[in-house]
Design a protein around this motif. Sequence first.
Motif, PDB file in Angstrom:
ATOM      1  N   TRP A  14      54.151  -9.155 -89.581  1.00 23.02           N
ATOM      2  CA  TRP A  14      54.545  -8.636 -90.892  1.00 23.02           C
ATOM      3  C   TRP A  14      53.451  -8.894 -91.920  1.00 23.02           C
ATOM      4  N   LYS A  22      54.710  -1.706 -94.819  1.00 27.68           N
ATOM      5  CA  LYS A  22      55.816  -2.601 -95.186  1.00 27.68           C
ATOM      6  C   LYS A  22      56.871  -1.840 -95.977  1.00 27.68           C
ATOM      7  N   ARG A  26      60.722  -1.177 -94.961  1.00 26.31           N
ATOM      8  CA  ARG A  26      61.813  -1.550 -95.891  1.00 26.31           C
ATOM      9  C   ARG A  26      62.712  -0.352 -96.182  1.00 26.31           C
TER      10      ARG A  26
END
Length: 166
Positions: A14, A22, A26
């Motif tokens: 991550w 990212k 999300r």
Amino acid sequence: MSLTSALEPLRARWAGLPGREKNGIRLAGLLVLAFLLWQFSVGPSLATLRSADNQARVLGAQLQTMQAMQLQAQAVQKQPPLGFDEAVRALTAATKQTLGASAQLVLAGERASITVKNASPDALAQWLAQARLNARSALIEARLVRASTPGGQVWNGVLVMGLPAR
């Protein structure tokens, strides 16, 4: 192996992802969460809300039917009891009037056996109602067979009715 050590490679991965990836992950997680929330919480609630009016109408109609049946049962309970002879006369009259030649009545003690041949469903239902209300007799046994004829469905068999004591 602990949970922290098992998650360590995922945390490292991550941390190595660019900001754009990212944000995409999300967003995908948020969409999955929104879908699950809709599927298991909001959707079923809305479906229940939409069907509530129809269910209320159906239940209202059932309530009215049950109240009518209750009034009919109370009216039958308030009727004075019939003697054996009056009940036999009322049952005989109902049999001749409603079923006519398709039925034969035979008395045996405090029971009446009615043999029906080719009786229409409507006539049989009407006769049962008259026997219950006018003769105040109760159906003890029914051995009926439905048959198909060119004119429609008919019933054949024997009905045993209980009569008041002599």
